[in-house]
Structures are given as C-alpha cells and as structure tokens.
Design a protein around this motif. Sequence first.
Motif, short mmCIF file in Angstrom:
data_model
loop_
_atom_site.label_atom_id
_atom_site.label_comp_id
_atom_site.label_asym_id
_atom_site.label_seq_id
_atom_site.Cartn_x
_atom_site.Cartn_y
_atom_site.Cartn_z
N LYS A 171 -1.04 4.99 6.98
CA LYS A 171 0.39 5.10 6.68
C LYS A 171 1.18 3.93 7.25
O LYS A 171 2.08 3.41 6.59
N GLU A 172 0.84 3.52 8.47
CA GLU A 172 1.54 2.38 9.08
C GLU A 172 1.40 1.12 8.24
O GLU A 172 2.33 0.31 8.15
N LYS A 173 0.25 0.94 7.61
CA LYS A 173 -0.01 -0.24 6.79
C LYS A 173 0.40 -0.06 5.33
O LYS A 173 0.24 -0.97 4.52
N TYR A 231 -9.40 -0.20 8.08
CA TYR A 231 -8.29 0.66 8.48
C TYR A 231 -8.51 1.36 9.82
O TYR A 231 -8.11 2.51 10.01
N ARG A 252 -2.89 7.96 10.38
CA ARG A 252 -1.69 7.28 10.91
C ARG A 252 -1.76 5.78 10.63
O ARG A 252 -0.78 5.16 10.23
N HIS A 253 -2.95 5.20 10.84
CA HIS A 253 -3.13 3.76 10.60
C HIS A 253 -2.91 3.44 9.11
O HIS A 253 -2.25 2.45 8.78
#
Length: 192
Positions: free
Chosen positions: A57-59, A7, A54-55
């Motif tokens: 959540k994006e995934k 992640y 943030r990463h």
Amino acid sequence: MIAILKYNAGNVTSVENAINKLGYSTVITDDNSILESADKVIFPGVGEAGSAMRHLKEKGLDEVIKALKQPVLGICLGMQLMCTYSEEGDTLGLGIFETQVKQFPPKDLVPHTGWNNFTSMKSKLFENIQARNDFYFVHSYYAEICKETIAVTDYILPFSAALKKDNFYATQFHPEKSADVGIQLLKNFLKL
C-alpha cells in the motif's frame, strides 16, 4: 520480460534463478510502469501478511497489481495477499480471489512443511503434471476452498493449493523449490 515483484518479502532470488534457468530474462522491481509493461508478473513471497500488505500500500502496488492485464502468478504469501482477508495480522487482502486465509488448527501441527500432492487439478497451469506429483509447501495459513480453486491439497483439512481468476493464477506451494515438477508448472505459466 518477466517482472518479479519486489515488496519486502523473501524468496525473490530463488524465483529469479528458476525463471532464468528456463531461459527468460527477469527484472526484480517495484516500478509500476515496468510491472504494467512486463509480459508476465510473478508475485512471490515468504513473510508476514500484515507487514507485506502495508508495504504494498505504501508503494501503491496494491492498486497496480489488481489492474494488471497480463498473466500474474502469486506464490505462497503472494497468493494469500491476493485473497480477500488473512487472519495473519488481521489483514485485508487485494480481493482478487474471493476466499479467506485462515490459520491451520491446531497450532502445534504448523507450519505445514514438506511435499504434498493434489486432487482436482483444473487449469492449463497443470499441463503435463500428474495428480500424484508432489510439490513443496511451507506455510501456517491456508486459503479456504472457493469457486476459484483449481487444485486442492489436504493437510489437517482440505485447502486451496492453487487458485485462478481471469489472468490471475496463484499457488500456495513453491514451484521454484519443487524440483522438475515445479519447473514444469513455471514453464506452463510462462507459456500462457
């Protein structure tokens, strides 16, 4: 199979090497279905809380992690992201552990880098490990002591060295960099 969460945070390879040395097969992945079907999931990390969250959540990994039913081990940044909030980057965490992550005062004494032992070890995670055994820490932020604290270390002030809630375990220290005692802790986790 042991899934190691990918992640956008460092230290994944050293965790993979430690688990492989113990004879387990691993996969480094951010694939939801693989994470959900793994025997165990390890959530390691070295990096900055805001960008790492943030990463996740994006995934869509933030929701996947919270829904996992098998044993999950968060390490360092992984542990901090499992808490409710981190002062680092003013970051809302996953809320698995009901505690906040704060920066050590004063700033000129951080990061906390080196070997420390614990008091108050309360979990099968610490089977065959003595309170006098040292583990390797490197961090500038700490999780406050809470009802889910299963080990306490003192550096400037007492903080949560390890947390547990249901199937979720977490360590602020790096077992994969803590020599034989760290390997024992990883063995204990993998036997859960």
